[in-house]
Design a protein around this motif. Structure first.
Motif, PDB file in Angstrom:
ATOM      1  N   UNK A   1      51.638  14.104  34.891  1.00 42.62           N
ATOM      2  CA  UNK A   1      51.007  13.922  34.090  1.00 42.62           C
ATOM      3  C   UNK A   1      50.766  12.024  33.021  1.00 42.62           C
ATOM      4  N   UNK A   2      50.176  11.053  33.120  1.00 39.02           N
ATOM      5  CA  UNK A   2      50.178  10.385  32.650  1.00 39.02           C
ATOM      6  C   UNK A   2      51.070   8.797  32.953  1.00 39.02           C
ATOM      7  N   UNK A   3      51.675   8.899  33.468  1.00 36.24           N
ATOM      8  CA  UNK A   3      53.041   8.100  34.570  1.00 36.24           C
ATOM      9  C   UNK A   3      51.678   7.530  35.840  1.00 36.24           C
ATOM     10  N   UNK A   4      50.960   8.726  36.348  1.00 36.39           N
ATOM     11  CA  UNK A   4      50.309   8.365  37.859  1.00 36.39           C
ATOM     12  C   UNK A   4      49.155   7.252  37.757  1.00 36.39           C
ATOM     13  N   UNK A   5      48.333   7.087  36.062  1.00 36.42           N
ATOM     14  CA  UNK A   5      47.638   6.051  35.443  1.00 36.42           C
ATOM     15  C   UNK A   5      48.086   5.654  35.418  1.00 36.42           C
ATOM     16  N   UNK A   6      49.345   4.924  34.676  1.00 31.63           N
ATOM     17  CA  UNK A   6      50.127   3.495  34.485  1.00 31.63           C
ATOM     18  C   UNK A   6      50.742   2.943  36.047  1.00 31.63           C
ATOM     19  N   UNK A   7      50.673   4.086  36.988  1.00 31.82           N
ATOM     20  CA  UNK A   7      51.971   3.412  38.029  1.00 31.82           C
ATOM     21  C   UNK A   7      50.280   2.546  39.060  1.00 31.82           C
ATOM     22  N   UNK A   8      49.750   3.516  38.901  1.00 27.82           N
ATOM     23  CA  UNK A   8      48.630   2.931  39.871  1.00 27.82           C
ATOM     24  C   UNK A   8      48.096   1.881  39.399  1.00 27.82           C
ATOM     25  N   UNK A   9      47.716   1.678  38.021  1.00 30.47           N
ATOM     26  CA  UNK A   9      47.126   0.429  37.560  1.00 30.47           C
ATOM     27  C   UNK A   9      48.642  -1.031  38.110  1.00 30.47           C
ATOM     28  N   UNK A  10      49.704  -0.860  37.442  1.00 29.12           N
ATOM     29  CA  UNK A  10      50.113  -1.538  38.027  1.00 29.12           C
ATOM     30  C   UNK A  10      50.646  -1.940  39.051  1.00 29.12           C
ATOM     31  N   UNK A  11      50.175  -0.910  39.905  1.00 29.46           N
ATOM     32  CA  UNK A  11      49.811  -1.370  42.005  1.00 29.46           C
ATOM     33  C   UNK A  11      49.114  -2.225  42.423  1.00 29.46           C
ATOM     34  N   UNK A  12      47.325  -1.744  40.996  1.00 34.01           N
ATOM     35  CA  UNK A  12      46.804  -2.338  41.696  1.00 34.01           C
ATOM     36  C   UNK A  12      46.754  -3.738  40.821  1.00 34.01           C
ATOM     37  N   UNK A  13      47.122  -4.471  40.144  1.00 32.02           N
ATOM     38  CA  UNK A  13      47.873  -5.603  38.776  1.00 32.02           C
ATOM     39  C   UNK A  13      48.969  -6.084  40.340  1.00 32.02           C
ATOM     40  N   UNK A  14      49.818  -5.395  40.499  1.00 26.52           N
ATOM     41  CA  UNK A  14      50.733  -6.412  41.883  1.00 26.52           C
ATOM     42  C   UNK A  14      50.211  -6.804  42.785  1.00 26.52           C
ATOM     43  N   UNK A  15      48.570  -6.248  42.758  1.00 29.12           N
ATOM     44  CA  UNK A  15      48.138  -6.531  44.403  1.00 29.12           C
ATOM     45  C   UNK A  15      49.014  -5.851  46.034  1.00 29.12           C
ATOM     46  N   UNK A  16      49.519  -4.770  45.303  1.00 28.65           N
ATOM     47  CA  UNK A  16      50.137  -4.226  46.420  1.00 28.65           C
ATOM     48  C   UNK A  16      48.977  -4.034  47.781  1.00 28.65           C
ATOM     49  N   UNK A  17      49.288  -3.922  48.926  1.00 28.17           N
ATOM     50  CA  UNK A  17      48.162  -3.451  50.183  1.00 28.17           C
ATOM     51  C   UNK A  17      47.460  -2.676  49.852  1.00 28.17           C
ATOM     52  N   UNK A  18      45.479  -2.281  49.649  1.00 29.68           N
ATOM     53  CA  UNK A  18      45.486  -1.678  49.421  1.00 29.68           C
ATOM     54  C   UNK A  18      45.909  -0.571  50.585  1.00 29.68           C
ATOM     55  N   UNK A  19      45.255  -0.673  51.291  1.00 25.26           N
ATOM     56  CA  UNK A  19      45.940   0.138  53.160  1.00 25.26           C
ATOM     57  C   UNK A  19      47.119   1.128  52.893  1.00 25.26           C
ATOM     58  N   UNK A  20      47.667   0.349  51.979  1.00 22.82           N
ATOM     59  CA  UNK A  20      48.883   1.168  52.528  1.00 22.82           C
ATOM     60  C   UNK A  20      49.148   2.577  50.897  1.00 22.82           C
ATOM     61  N   UNK A  21      48.767   1.492  50.028  1.00 19.89           N
ATOM     62  CA  UNK A  21      48.576   2.557  48.648  1.00 19.89           C
ATOM     63  C   UNK A  21      47.648   3.664  49.362  1.00 19.89           C
ATOM     64  N   UNK A  22      46.640   3.865  49.768  1.00 20.73           N
ATOM     65  CA  UNK A  22      45.500   4.276  50.425  1.00 20.73           C
ATOM     66  C   UNK A  22      46.543   5.593  50.849  1.00 20.73           C
ATOM     67  N   UNK A  23      47.195   5.139  52.397  1.00 20.08           N
ATOM     68  CA  UNK A  23      48.508   6.019  53.014  1.00 20.08           C
ATOM     69  C   UNK A  23      49.035   6.744  51.934  1.00 20.08           C
ATOM     70  N   UNK A  24      49.604   6.280  51.077  1.00 17.39           N
ATOM     71  CA  UNK A  24      50.407   6.976  50.226  1.00 17.39           C
ATOM     72  C   UNK A  24      50.113   7.112  49.336  1.00 17.39           C
ATOM     73  N   UNK A  25      48.680   7.329  48.745  1.00 18.77           N
ATOM     74  CA  UNK A  25      47.911   8.377  47.602  1.00 18.77           C
ATOM     75  C   UNK A  25      47.681   9.616  48.283  1.00 18.77           C
ATOM     76  N   UNK A  26      46.840   9.015  49.466  1.00 22.96           N
ATOM     77  CA  UNK A  26      46.367  10.086  50.353  1.00 22.96           C
ATOM     78  C   UNK A  26      47.847  11.528  51.023  1.00 22.96           C
ATOM     79  N   UNK A  27      49.143  10.811  50.688  1.00 21.23           N
ATOM     80  CA  UNK A  27      50.146  11.959  51.051  1.00 21.23           C
ATOM     81  C   UNK A  27      50.388  12.785  49.277  1.00 21.23           C
ATOM     82  N   UNK A  28      50.485  11.112  48.113  1.00 19.80           N
ATOM     83  CA  UNK A  28      50.694  12.190  47.361  1.00 19.80           C
ATOM     84  C   UNK A  28      49.527  13.566  46.443  1.00 19.80           C
ATOM     85  N   UNK A  29      48.247  12.897  47.049  1.00 22.64           N
ATOM     86  CA  UNK A  29      47.347  13.579  46.298  1.00 22.64           C
ATOM     87  C   UNK A  29      47.356  15.013  47.149  1.00 22.64           C
ATOM     88  N   UNK A  30      47.366  15.206  48.446  1.00 28.43           N
ATOM     89  CA  UNK A  30      47.535  16.122  48.869  1.00 28.43           C
ATOM     90  C   UNK A  30      48.222  17.352  49.175  1.00 28.43           C
TER      91      UNK A  30
END
Length: 210
Positions: free
Chosen positions: A120-149
């Motif tokens: 908790x807490x680090x997940x928000x900091x991580x996702x904000x940073x991932x967006x800031x460094x322009x990590x590819x949205x498609x890859x983010x969505x894939x790994x985020x689906x694994x993480x959230x499920x």
């Protein structure tokens, strides 16, 4: 008193509205980490032993809410984070550290996203940073689906396990579920701290290759 509290929780969690609340809380927790989504998911898992709410629905709704919230956080980082990063002077210690972190995310972004979903807490900091460094949205969505499920499955089953062990006393089942979740979170954080201590400093790595 505990019986009254258990009856109140059961009446609340057994309501059909619990799925909407579960989705909303899981989503808000993705970009506003003050909301304790784990507690609600674990509580729903405890009372799912009785059949209301349904365990499968709890898992699906919690995962969907978390997925939506993480994408809001990602988009916030992508829109607001990049201009702030561009203001960091090139060649500065902070800029070199950021460049090193960006490279790490691109190399091991999937692992980072999945692991930080459980902290908790680090997940928000991580996702904000991932967006800031322009990590590819498609890859983010894939790994985020694994993480959230996996997070929704884990949180729900932890609560369900506690509810099974103390089927006649749901408050104890809830406390057991929260205790298990807290213990695992502490272990993850301790491992993360240990690995960070052993990780070489980015400045020293850059200096050695200069």
């Amino acid at each position: 008193m505990l019986d009254l509290l258990a009856d109140l929780l059961h009446a609340t969690v057994a309501s059909p509205w619990v799925y909407l609340v579960l989705f909303a809380v899981s989503a808000i927790d993705g970009f506003f980490p003050v909301v304790p989504s784990e507690t609600l998911v674990i509580t729903a898992g405890v009372f799912a032993v009785s059949g209301r709410p349904e365990l499968g629905a709890v898992i699906v709704v919690a995962a969907a809410g978390a997925f939506a919230g993480d994408h809001v956080s990602y988009l916030l980082g992508r829109k607001a984070g990049t201009p702030l990063i561009e203001r960091i002077p090139p060649g500065s210690r902070k800029r070199r550290s950021f460049d090193w972190a960006t490279t790490s995310l691109h190399e091991r972004g999937g692992l980072v996203l999945v692991v930080c979903r459980y902290v908790p807490g680090f997940r928000t900091a991580t996702t904000v940073t991932v967006g800031a460094v322009r990590y590819p949205l498609r890859r983010f969505s894939l790994f985020d689906a694994v993480g959230t499920c996996s997070w929704a499955l884990y949180s729900s089953l932890v609560g369900y396990l506690g509810g099974r062990v103390f089927e006649q006393d749901p408050i104890k089942g809830l406390l057991l579920g929260l205790g298990i979740a807290l213990t695992i979170t502490v272990l993850v954080e301790a491992t993360r701290w240990y690995r960070r201590r052993r990780r070489p400093d980015p400045d020293s790595s850059l200096e050695s290759t200069a």
